[in-house]
Write an enzyme that holds these catalytic residues in place. Sequence first.
Site, mmCIF file in Angstrom:
data_model
loop_
_atom_site.group_PDB
_atom_site.id
_atom_site.type_symbol
_atom_site.label_atom_id
_atom_site.label_comp_id
_atom_site.label_asym_id
_atom_site.label_seq_id
_atom_site.Cartn_x
_atom_site.Cartn_y
_atom_site.Cartn_z
ATOM 1 N N GLY A 18 24.205 0.590 36.964
ATOM 2 C CA GLY A 18 25.446 1.119 36.420
ATOM 3 C C GLY A 18 25.186 2.174 35.359
ATOM 4 O O GLY A 18 24.049 2.412 34.953
ATOM 5 N N ASP A 19 26.253 2.833 34.917
ATOM 6 C CA ASP A 19 26.174 3.874 33.875
ATOM 7 C C ASP A 19 25.302 5.050 34.304
ATOM 8 O O ASP A 19 24.692 5.709 33.464
ATOM 9 C CB ASP A 19 25.644 3.294 32.553
ATOM 10 C CG ASP A 19 26.380 2.051 32.101
ATOM 11 O OD1 ASP A 19 27.617 2.111 32.004
ATOM 12 O OD2 ASP A 19 25.718 1.023 31.863
ATOM 13 N N GLU A 20 25.264 5.353 35.586
ATOM 14 C CA GLU A 20 24.373 6.406 36.081
ATOM 15 C C GLU A 20 24.973 7.808 35.974
ATOM 16 O O GLU A 20 24.284 8.793 36.229
ATOM 17 C CB GLU A 20 23.996 6.161 37.555
ATOM 18 C CG GLU A 20 23.265 4.863 37.813
ATOM 19 C CD GLU A 20 24.213 3.755 38.268
ATOM 20 O OE1 GLU A 20 23.723 2.724 38.736
ATOM 21 O OE2 GLU A 20 25.449 3.943 38.148
ATOM 22 N N GLY A 49 33.381 1.876 32.927
ATOM 23 C CA GLY A 49 33.894 3.003 32.157
ATOM 24 C C GLY A 49 33.260 4.291 32.633
ATOM 25 O O GLY A 49 32.040 4.416 32.690
ATOM 26 N N HIS A 50 34.090 5.259 33.025
ATOM 27 C CA HIS A 50 33.590 6.564 33.445
ATOM 28 C C HIS A 50 33.911 7.583 32.362
ATOM 29 O O HIS A 50 35.070 7.753 31.986
ATOM 30 C CB HIS A 50 34.242 6.994 34.763
ATOM 31 C CG HIS A 50 33.727 6.243 35.946
ATOM 32 N ND1 HIS A 50 34.341 6.259 37.173
ATOM 33 C CD2 HIS A 50 32.643 5.449 36.099
ATOM 34 C CE1 HIS A 50 33.656 5.508 38.023
ATOM 35 N NE2 HIS A 50 32.636 5.009 37.384
ATOM 36 N N LEU A 58 18.857 14.799 33.746
ATOM 37 C CA LEU A 58 17.493 15.334 33.741
ATOM 38 C C LEU A 58 17.187 15.994 32.400
ATOM 39 O O LEU A 58 16.047 15.964 31.924
ATOM 40 C CB LEU A 58 17.319 16.339 34.888
ATOM 41 C CG LEU A 58 15.909 16.911 35.071
ATOM 42 C CD1 LEU A 58 14.923 15.814 35.480
ATOM 43 C CD2 LEU A 58 15.913 18.043 36.104
ATOM 44 N N VAL A 68 22.210 18.646 34.746
ATOM 45 C CA VAL A 68 21.359 19.083 33.636
ATOM 46 C C VAL A 68 22.115 19.110 32.307
ATOM 47 O O VAL A 68 21.654 19.693 31.330
ATOM 48 C CB VAL A 68 20.746 20.473 33.935
ATOM 49 C CG1 VAL A 68 19.769 20.378 35.096
ATOM 50 C CG2 VAL A 68 21.831 21.509 34.225
#
Length: 432
Positions: free
Chosen positions: A12-14, A40-41, A333, A415
Amino acid sequence: MANVVVIGAQWGDEGKGKVVDIYTEFADDVVRYQGGNNAGHTLVVGDEKVILHLIPSGILHEGKRCVIGNGVVLDPEVFIMEITKLKANGYLKDDKMLLLSEALHIIMPYHKRIDIAREKKSGSKKIGTTGRGIGPAYEDKIGRRGIRLMDLLDEKAFTRKVKEVLEEKNLILTQLLGEQPFTFEEIYEEYMKYAETLRKYAADTSLILHQEIKAGKSLLFEGAQGTLLDVDHGTYPYVTSSSTCSGGACTGSGVSPREIHEVIGISKAYATRVGSGPFPTELEDETGEQLRQAGREFGSTTGRPRRTGWYDALVARYAVRINGLSGIAITKLDVLSGQETVKVCTAYNYKGQVLTEVPASLEVMELCTPIYEELPGWNEDITGAKSMAELPKNARDYVARVEELSGAPVVLVSVGPRRDETIVLRNPFQLD
């Protein structure tokens, strides 16, 4: 026309919210199919930061229909707060563009009280629940004691069903958990007010989505949490209570698997986890704290600091296999900029034995230590990069190695937090 599922490929949280926000431009309908307001988004639109817990990220795009499917458990209070805030900020100008499945389950006040009380009693064995009643609501769904939206909108059915279950819930609260009971009257008064607002959004969403597909429309399915938190395929019992994997998109929306064309897994360029449970690449040192601060790794739902670690290729391969990923989107990244070296976990060491796949046993995984491949880092600020060619060579090499070890092509590289700080390598909505 293409129908695309976006899921988390880690814990999650990716960064699913940002990717969904980008892909929404190409979709007609955006569907949330599991979980609740434990997710949460966080989206950055221009200079505006928007956090959504229930409503699909597509709501920020005018003309896109957003659907909350039958696989979601919904807290009416949170939903109403969210739509009120969205409208105050100029979004959701047409209520017809947001639909709730009549078959979704409702989070009741006793679910939240039970959730919090259980976690308190767990002591050192805490799961790490958000305390929002998600797990207890899913328990009632599976136990056939749940209250669905269609029940809430039928006063007689709501009265009968809540009265049937409330005696048992009050016994659990008072006798087992030492908490205060609820009266039917207080629940009835509160939830009938919610029903007035929710009624306008209720629909047979499975039928509507079927009609959209037949009309040649494109659907985007927005997952919450991540693969390793799936109730069946995650690090059980340190999981959420719903199906976070790609299969959940079908069961949680009422759309046939034959209608899914692409599954995109979202993965950070490193790894994070919230709450308890095994995390082989966890960094409990200065580097871990650097990643936490640089990546602002604090939960958008709970505010809790996230555990941080290096990228785990075993977890990535597992997510590719379980979900049938056709592509991977690498996020954050830019957070790795400034690291002298970056590491990728290529195998686990379990009592001297080398493992190249995620073990099924939680007990085994808890004792695994990572075997790393070390790559040179980069110092450049990469947030302005618009193509892979504009990235430093070491950053390009890192992405290429992640792709090779994961076993699925990288289709997007983020990025920076903004929508325009993204390198799109392939658009899953443009089928070959």
